[in-house]
Write an enzyme that holds these catalytic residues in place. Structure first.
Site: not given
Length: 256
Positions: A105, A146, A247
DNA sequence: ATGCCGGGGGCACCCCGA
């Protein structure tokens, strides 16, 4: 051995527990990488175990947090990104039958002014170092999660971001390209060289209804895995469900 | 230039996200 691996920024795993269980039930991935679990490890839902998934979570209060769910028992190789000094829970890595899977992330980089943006570049630098070490050791590697970067202008709807946004900042894009140029393949662009493949739509301003999205969730593959790449697809259907994450899952399949 | 939405913490709004 074939591998079906998905990445999903769930924007609170406790809020999305039901959606995740339902998705696992319908898609049966070997591995699901979660980001933004937004809780400490002791609050991570136990229900995934009840539907047949082992879990490793690296969490903190309120912000960030990553986890990996796997149908097989987990061999954890890292709970932090080597070389990234910050405390934030943003990386967890496993060895899955000889394949190193890094779930990340990456910092957004828009908050915290100059220091916040530098943290994003620091994470990229550490990720570059980790990827280089693994590739030099000729390991099979999947880096997914991500990445908070739109690699090109095709990766966001015009108007969805300001020109100064950290997601499209030249330094963010340069860091992404440098990582790829180690010899990693952007799986989505390998199967679909051009056109939209959005993975995120803001909750605000009717972004989903207008398809004003971003491609910021990615899967990078080492050379031997890229040769075996079968399919990559953002599961857009998930964005239309009640109380969704902003998302959607990015699903990658690799042939055996 | 700002709020639009949504989560967490915690109980009043504020921080963060992308």
């Amino acid at each position: 051995m074939s591998l079906k691996i998905a990445s999903w920024n769930v924007n609170s795993v406790r809020q999305r527990e039901g959606l995740v269980v339902d998705w696992l039930d319908r898609h049966q991935p070997d591995i699901l990488c979660l980001q933004e679990i937004k809780c400490e490890e002791h609050l991570f839902p136990a229900r995934f175990a009840e539907v047949g998934y082992h879990a490793v979570a690296v969490g903190q209060k309120s912000y960030n947090g990553v986890a990996i769910l796997s149908r097989q028992p987990l061999t954890v190789t890292n709970r932090r990104l080597p070389g990234f000094a910050h405390e934030a829970a943003r990386y967890v890595e496993i060895d899955w039958n000889g394949i190193i899977v890094g779930n990340l992330y990456l910092p957004n980089g828009n908050s915290g002014s100059a220091a916040g943006f530098q943290t994003k570049l620091d994470f990229f630098e550490a990720l570059y170092g980790r990827a280089r070490a693994l590739l030099e050791a000729e390991r099979d590697v999947v880096l997914t999660g991500d990445f908070n970067v739109c690699p090109t202008d095709e990766d966001f709807r015009p108007g969805a971001l300001s020109a100064s946004d950290a997601l499209i900042h030249p330094a963010s894009r340069a860091a992404w390209r440098r990582l790829c140029w180690l010899g990693l393949t952007d799986a989505q662009r390998a199967v679909q060289p051009q056109g939209r493949a959005f993975t995120f739509w803001d909750y605000q301003a009717g972004a989903w209804d207008r398809d004003s999205g971003l491609r910021i969730d990615h899967a990078l593959l080492s050379p031997r895995l890229a040769e075996r790449l079968e399919s990559v697809r953002p599961d857009r259907d998930e964005r239309a469900r009640p109380q969704p994450s902003d998302h959607v899952p990015l699903v990658t399949t690799i042939a055996g």
